[in-house]
Design a protein around this motif. Sequence first.
Motif, mmCIF file in Angstrom:
data_model
loop_
_atom_site.group_PDB
_atom_site.id
_atom_site.type_symbol
_atom_site.label_atom_id
_atom_site.label_comp_id
_atom_site.label_asym_id
_atom_site.label_seq_id
_atom_site.Cartn_x
_atom_site.Cartn_y
_atom_site.Cartn_z
ATOM 1 N N MET A 1 0.860 -1.114 0.050
ATOM 2 C CA MET A 1 0.198 -0.038 -0.018
ATOM 3 C C MET A 1 0.830 1.300 -0.164
ATOM 4 O O MET A 1 2.001 1.292 0.342
ATOM 5 N N ARG A 2 0.189 2.296 -0.155
ATOM 6 C CA ARG A 2 0.903 3.693 -0.395
ATOM 7 C C ARG A 2 0.222 4.574 0.901
ATOM 8 O O ARG A 2 -0.927 4.626 0.812
ATOM 9 N N PHE A 3 0.933 5.237 1.458
ATOM 10 C CA PHE A 3 0.386 6.165 2.472
ATOM 11 C C PHE A 3 0.986 7.388 2.093
ATOM 12 O O PHE A 3 2.154 7.884 1.882
ATOM 13 N N GLU A 4 -0.208 8.606 2.420
ATOM 14 C CA GLU A 4 0.450 10.015 2.462
ATOM 15 C C GLU A 4 -0.040 10.774 3.809
ATOM 16 O O GLU A 4 0.243 12.129 3.874
ATOM 17 N N THR A 5 -0.441 10.043 4.766
ATOM 18 C CA THR A 5 -0.892 10.531 6.110
ATOM 19 C C THR A 5 -0.567 9.527 7.101
ATOM 20 O O THR A 5 -0.260 8.413 6.744
ATOM 21 N N GLU A 6 -0.470 10.050 8.340
ATOM 22 C CA GLU A 6 -0.615 9.362 9.577
ATOM 23 C C GLU A 6 -1.706 8.014 9.466
ATOM 24 O O GLU A 6 -2.755 8.408 8.854
ATOM 25 N N THR A 7 -1.163 6.980 10.101
ATOM 26 C CA THR A 7 -2.294 5.979 9.783
ATOM 27 C C THR A 7 -2.527 5.380 11.053
ATOM 28 O O THR A 7 -1.742 5.159 12.314
ATOM 29 N N LEU A 8 -3.880 4.729 11.362
ATOM 30 C CA LEU A 8 -4.294 4.257 12.792
ATOM 31 C C LEU A 8 -4.207 2.755 12.194
ATOM 32 O O LEU A 8 -4.904 2.320 11.408
ATOM 33 N N TYR A 9 -3.367 1.918 13.244
ATOM 34 C CA TYR A 9 -3.462 0.639 12.909
ATOM 35 C C TYR A 9 -4.000 -0.127 13.924
ATOM 36 O O TYR A 9 -3.868 0.175 15.237
ATOM 37 N N ILE A 10 -4.865 -0.947 13.820
ATOM 38 C CA ILE A 10 -5.612 -1.782 15.044
ATOM 39 C C ILE A 10 -5.319 -3.448 14.634
ATOM 40 O O ILE A 10 -5.928 -3.936 13.863
ATOM 41 N N PRO A 11 -4.645 -3.719 15.634
ATOM 42 C CA PRO A 11 -4.229 -5.275 15.516
ATOM 43 C C PRO A 11 -5.438 -6.131 15.606
ATOM 44 O O PRO A 11 -5.334 -7.127 14.871
ATOM 45 N N GLN A 12 -6.317 -5.844 16.437
ATOM 46 C CA GLN A 12 -7.469 -6.776 16.627
ATOM 47 C C GLN A 12 -8.363 -6.780 15.447
ATOM 48 O O GLN A 12 -9.357 -7.546 15.341
ATOM 49 N N GLY A 13 -8.002 -5.939 14.262
ATOM 50 C CA GLY A 13 -9.019 -5.842 13.145
ATOM 51 C C GLY A 13 -8.770 -7.316 12.399
ATOM 52 O O GLY A 13 -7.651 -7.851 12.625
ATOM 53 N N GLY A 14 -9.404 -7.490 11.353
ATOM 54 C CA GLY A 14 -9.242 -8.732 10.554
ATOM 55 C C GLY A 14 -10.509 -8.818 9.699
ATOM 56 O O GLY A 14 -10.982 -7.881 8.932
ATOM 57 N N GLN A 15 -10.380 -10.131 8.944
ATOM 58 C CA GLN A 15 -11.311 -10.393 8.003
ATOM 59 C C GLN A 15 -12.289 -11.634 8.461
ATOM 60 O O GLN A 15 -11.838 -12.391 9.210
ATOM 61 N N LEU A 16 -13.443 -11.440 8.017
ATOM 62 C CA LEU A 16 -14.557 -12.403 8.596
ATOM 63 C C LEU A 16 -14.994 -13.174 7.266
ATOM 64 O O LEU A 16 -15.111 -12.558 6.015
ATOM 65 N N ASN A 17 -15.381 -14.474 7.328
ATOM 66 C CA ASN A 17 -15.576 -15.232 6.324
ATOM 67 C C ASN A 17 -17.319 -15.234 6.287
ATOM 68 O O ASN A 17 -17.817 -15.970 7.120
ATOM 69 N N ALA A 18 -17.887 -14.447 5.228
ATOM 70 C CA ALA A 18 -19.384 -14.129 5.490
ATOM 71 C C ALA A 18 -20.011 -15.594 5.064
ATOM 72 O O ALA A 18 -20.881 -15.890 5.905
ATOM 73 N N ASP A 19 -19.555 -16.261 4.028
ATOM 74 C CA ASP A 19 -20.429 -17.537 3.796
ATOM 75 C C ASP A 19 -20.110 -18.604 5.002
ATOM 76 O O ASP A 19 -21.190 -18.994 5.207
ATOM 77 N N LYS A 20 -19.116 -18.716 5.457
ATOM 78 C CA LYS A 20 -18.874 -19.576 6.688
ATOM 79 C C LYS A 20 -19.843 -19.086 7.659
ATOM 80 O O LYS A 20 -20.321 -19.961 8.526
ATOM 81 N N ALA A 21 -20.032 -18.011 8.065
ATOM 82 C CA ALA A 21 -20.572 -17.147 9.393
ATOM 83 C C ALA A 21 -22.050 -17.799 9.073
ATOM 84 O O ALA A 21 -22.723 -18.250 9.994
ATOM 85 N N VAL A 22 -22.701 -17.322 7.657
ATOM 86 C CA VAL A 22 -24.246 -17.653 7.784
ATOM 87 C C VAL A 22 -24.329 -19.223 8.002
ATOM 88 O O VAL A 22 -25.290 -19.597 8.821
ATOM 89 N N SER A 23 -23.607 -19.985 7.314
ATOM 90 C CA SER A 23 -23.612 -21.393 7.655
ATOM 91 C C SER A 23 -23.461 -21.859 9.094
ATOM 92 O O SER A 23 -24.192 -22.766 9.619
ATOM 93 N N ALA A 24 -22.603 -21.256 9.717
ATOM 94 C CA ALA A 24 -22.293 -21.568 11.088
ATOM 95 C C ALA A 24 -23.419 -21.176 11.952
ATOM 96 O O ALA A 24 -23.856 -22.003 13.031
ATOM 97 N N PHE A 25 -24.266 -20.114 11.879
ATOM 98 C CA PHE A 25 -25.125 -19.649 12.900
ATOM 99 C C PHE A 25 -26.470 -20.378 12.479
ATOM 100 O O PHE A 25 -27.151 -20.843 13.406
#
Length: 391
Positions: A127-151
């Motif tokens: 990625m390329r940046f031109e400003t200060e960046t907020l980094y949140i380690p607890q962020g991430g990605q969710l699997n939508a298809d698997k979530a619907v199936s799991a619930f």
Amino acid sequence: MSAHTDYLVIGGGAMGSATSHFLAAAGHEVVLLERFDPGHVQGASHGSTRNFNPAYDHPEYVRFLQRSQLLWDEVSQQAGVQLLHRTGLVNHGDVPGQRVIHRVLGRAGFDSELLSISEAQERFSGMRFETETLYIPQGGQLNADKAVSAFQQLAAANGAEIRHGARVLRIEVLGDELASVTVQDASGEHMITARHVVVTAGAWTQALLGTTLELPRIHVTEEHPVHFALKDRDAFWPGFNHTLDPARRTGSRVFAPVYGMHTPGEGIKVGWHGSGAVIDPEHRPHLVIEEQLSALQDYAARWLPGVDPQLFEPVSCTYANTEDEHFILDRFGPVTVGAGFSGQGFKFVPAIGEHLALLASGRTGTIPAFSAGRTIDTPIFLNRRAQAGLA
């Protein structure tokens, strides 16, 4: 199909499936109706990636984030599938807003860092940046298809009846604790009565409820993010959100804030937030807006050196937003409504499902910020689109 049930949930996407899980886990009799087949791509709950983005400063959203972070892990353990992959998440382009969020998240128990341009560039070379960046380690990605199936799997394990191919035609309130629902399936039309109905029908919510309930206006749009092919396979990819100034001259038009994430096997998913054409979900055109697609390629060429902007695959989904872009989580006698989630709702799915289950069963009250009767002074959705020159 049952002719009567205690709780009837309409809409088997992520929110309805989560609500059914929490109702069934509490020992209630539950029927979940979904119009389309399992794994369908007509709504907003399909695909393999959604960002878990904790970058909020509004107290109600922060509380939902705190609860969701715990519940995603709990549901993953119960269903035996990992739903949240914590890759971290970066926000850039709005330094004052990011600093506020940094302070709020610290008080709420979320780790976050403010990175200089050089620090962010060193960590996230794709990625390329031109400003200060907020980094949140607890962020991430969710699997939508698997979530619907799991619930749905968990709901069924606790006795919920889940029916696909069941289209709801009408809802009629019969009393304080009784509603009737007309359903069409492969065998014809049927009527089901329920002590309580929960409507989580996404883009179809307003059309389904009609004048039965008075809701804030919900705008439905068709969105077309793309998966860009990876060019730098050694780069580490967090989820990301980028606030751009539509008035800034960069040689390419800005349609909205940009979001993105790594979708393993498909590339880097990148999209404009809520810039698509307003549509009727019953007559969805599935039409890519070429000007927006071209501008997304220009964005990738300028800001994402780790992808190939010429190699991509478009995907399609719907958004359903209120004018202030806050959710609708409210109860009207024997009907509870959850709506207006698009573009930001998926991260909150388990907390909202739990909340809707409690709301429907009378164990909690309506949160004022998400009341259907709230006053909308600032139409954020319309203003943002107008600023970008979108009708």
